[in-house]
Design a protein around this motif. Structure first.
Motif, PDB file in Angstrom:
ATOM      1  N   ALA A  89     -25.750 126.039  40.773  1.00 38.44           N
ATOM      2  CA  ALA A  89     -24.666 126.837  41.362  1.00 38.44           C
ATOM      3  C   ALA A  89     -24.765 126.861  42.882  1.00 38.44           C
ATOM      4  N   VAL A  90     -25.978 127.034  43.401  1.00 41.06           N
ATOM      5  CA  VAL A  90     -26.162 127.048  44.854  1.00 41.06           C
ATOM      6  C   VAL A  90     -25.818 125.691  45.450  1.00 41.06           C
ATOM      7  N   ILE A  91     -26.258 124.605  44.786  1.00 38.65           N
ATOM      8  CA  ILE A  91     -25.958 123.258  45.284  1.00 38.65           C
ATOM      9  C   ILE A  91     -24.458 123.015  45.293  1.00 38.65           C
ATOM     10  N   ASP A  92     -23.791 123.428  44.223  1.00 39.54           N
ATOM     11  CA  ASP A  92     -22.336 123.253  44.154  1.00 39.54           C
ATOM     12  C   ASP A  92     -21.629 123.970  45.301  1.00 39.54           C
ATOM     13  N   ASP A  93     -22.139 125.134  45.686  1.00 40.12           N
ATOM     14  CA  ASP A  93     -21.541 125.884  46.800  1.00 40.12           C
ATOM     15  C   ASP A  93     -21.873 125.255  48.149  1.00 40.12           C
TER      16      ASP A  93
END
Length: 484
Positions: A89-93
């Motif tokens: 999720a953090v990488i996607d953001d």
């Protein structure tokens, strides 16, 4: 000093300010690097600045956009969040906010297969993904961890000097290295944790033997471990064991170890290590048994049911031993089993490197484990020497130093395992390590019978010792042999 973000002036950024991330950020700032910090909950970021802002140059940011803008290009972003979906999720953001050539570094306990997937995913965006194993717990993160870095050479050129400056140091050398590309960093960290499982289980079995058979009390066993820590067994875990066994619970006055529930938890890295070893065909028996021992400890209902059926009079399993001699035997068995655990772990790293095309220097791995990490120990220096002298070493057990140690301790090792069986004390790690050693040195194993049986029921074929080729016997027919 600390301040809110403005122009891009941070040399590195870190998002995820739970205990490990917070301590790592402080470590980086203490070593003269300007670091941008971010957390999904802004209050955690502000708490860090309020409590530790005077330790170095922090740039506090309230949003991911502000965070990314505060870091100099090519950006280095450390991600310190829970492994799994949280990391994704953090990488996607982050990805939409980054520019080509920027570097995303996952410092969590990620599965190496996830790291390989993320590496390919970010390559499509022109980004470097670096899976990095960080060992040493909260204290290591703050004061100097052991760091196992994956990823590309190009990424390490930008990232390496920062991580090397904050890592533990031994003889002027950082306990940090670029171990290989792709998922190599997290693979090495995974195996490190597997060895840690075995090490802790062997220590726990030693304690149990000294108490259940040797008749020593926890404080006396603490003194034993303290003495062991002055010799070849010197290690972080041995010292910690002495500290724990000396501790008295303030509420009950009992030894602290007696008020702790005997159900060991795990976060998954031991299980991953065993699963990977099965896929690679590497027998890491000590690590596997240590992992299963934790699982057994957690099956409270089964253990309670078994006690009702199988409990016997303690006098029936009492074993008389010479206490001092038994302590020495357990020490020798612990050392020999520990050598097996490390040998198996390095075998797995070697096999993983061959499978995935990683150029991992095993001597360098041992060198960066000498301090900062949980399994740091005196004899890691011996392992470094072994792989430096013979990079293609078949097994650590055959090197002169470790071979001599095992030869000297093997009689004691056998005595300890036999005595444990007599006394009904479970020693899965000791026992499996000894069986591995015996299997390794045995000229003929009963696998010949297994292979014949496989051919009998499933026509799986077999090979012979007297001529080349693969063969099958017509077991349901005339027992004639044919070349497959």
């Amino acid at each position: 000093m600390s301040e809110q973000a403005g122009t891009a002036r941070a040399t590195i950024g870190l998002t995820g300010l739970a205990v490990m991330g917070r301590n790592l950020a402080r470590n980086i700032a203490r070593h003269g690097h300007t670091i941008a910090v971010h957390n999904r909950t802004t209050a955690k970021m502000q708490d860090l600045l309020d409590e530790h802002g005077d330790e170095g140059d922090f740039v506090g940011t309230e949003s991911l956009e502000e965070f990314v803008q505060a870091i100099e290009k090519p950006r280095v972003v450390l991600v310190m969040v829970k492994a799994g979906p949280g990391t994704d999720a953090v990488i996607d953001d982050l990805v939409p906010l980054l520019d080509e050539g920027d570097i995303v570094v996952d410092c969590g306990n990620a599965h190496y297969a996830d790291t390989m997937r993320r590496t390919e995913q970010l390559q499509e965006h022109g980004l470097h993904f670096v899976g990095t194993g960080v060992s040493g717990g909260e204290e290591g993160a703050l004061n100097g961890p052991s760091i196992m870095v994956g990823g590309t050479d190009q990424a390490y050129e930008r990232l390496g000097p920062i991580l090397e400056s904050i890592a533990a140091q031994v003889d002027g050398e950082p306990c940090c290295a670029h171990v290989g590309e792709g998922g190599a960093g997290h693979f090495v960290k995974m195996v490190h944790n597997g060895i840690e499982y075995a090490d802790m289980q062997l220590i726990a079995e030693s304690y149990d033997l000294l108490r259940s058979i040797g008749g020593l009390e926890p404080a006396e066993i603490a003194d034993v471990f303290g003495r062991w820590n002055e010799g070849e067994l010197e290690s972080f875990l041995i010292q910690m064991t002495a500290d724990v066994l000396r501790h008295t619970d303030s509420g009950t006055g009992q030894p602290f170890v007696d008020v702790v529930k005997d159900a060991a938890e795990q976060k998954g890295t031991g299980r991953w290590t065993v699963q990977s070893a099965l896929d690679l065909g590497v027998p890491i028996t000590g690590i596997a048994e240590a992992t299963f021992a934790r699982s057994l400890s957690g099956h409270g209902e089964q253990r309670a049911a078994a006690r009702k059926v199988f409990t016997t009079d303690p006098d029936e399993q009492r074993v008389d031993v010479d206490r001092e001699a038994f302590v020495d035997d357990v020490q020798a068995a612990l050392y020999a089993s520990k050598v097996v655990a490390y040998a198996q772990g390095f075998d797995q790293i070697k096999a993983g490197a061959e499978e995935h095309g990683w150029d991992i220097d095993l001597g360098q791995v041992a060198k960066i484990w000498r301090d900062g990490c949980i399994i740091r120990a005196r004899f890691l220096g011996r392992i470094t020497e072994a792989y430096t002298d013979e990079p293609d070493l078949t097994t650590l057990l055959t090197t002169a130093f470790f071979a001599d140690a095992v030869k000297e301790g093997v009689d004691a090792w056998r005595h300890v395992v036999a005595t444990a069986a007599q006394g009904g004390v479970p020693v899965p790690a000791f026992g499996s390590s000894l069986s591995y050693f015996d299997g390794l040195r045995r000229e003929r194993l009963p696998a010949s019978l297994i292979q014949a049986l496989r051919d009998n029921f499933g026509a799986h074929t077999y090979q012979r010792i007297d001529r080349e080729g693969t063969f099958h016997t017509a077991w349901a027919g005339d027992l004639s042999e044919s070349e497959a």
